[in-house]
Design a protein around this motif. Structure first.
Motif: not given
Length: 96
Positions: A14-17, A20-31
């Motif tokens: 999913l990361g390679w493809l 996700f948008s930047y906001r979703v990646k930021l949220w996932l990083n915090r999670l």
């Protein structure tokens, strides 16, 4: 174990493809940071509850200090040897 490896593989895909948008990646990083912190707390609590492990903590500390110190000294020695072999003139050059 297969579930964990599959989850890691799906996450990499999913990361390679770049789905996700930047906001979703930021949220996932915090999670993921919160989950990692929670996992470390649980690991520490499990170690703290183990009387056998706590009884050997001094010996384990000495072993870990020896292992860590050996790794650091070995790395420094290897860097020194590589610099001497690959860049023998580097140390002799004058710097402005």
């Amino acid at each position: 174990m297969e579930v964990i490896i599959a989850a890691i593989g799906v996450g990499i895909l999913l990361g390679w493809l770049d789905i996700f948008s930047y906001r979703v990646k930021l949220w996932l990083n915090r999670l993921s940071t919160v989950c990692l912190f929670l996992m470390l707390i649980c690991l520490g609590a499990k170690i703290g509850c183990d009387a056998n492990l706590l009884g050997q903590i001094e010996r384990l500390g000495r072993q870990s200090l020896l292992l860590g110190g050996s790794a650091i000294l070995g790395s420094l020695l290897l860097v020194y040897v590589v610099i001497k072999l690959l860049a023998p003139d580097f140390a002799k050059e004058e710097r402005p």
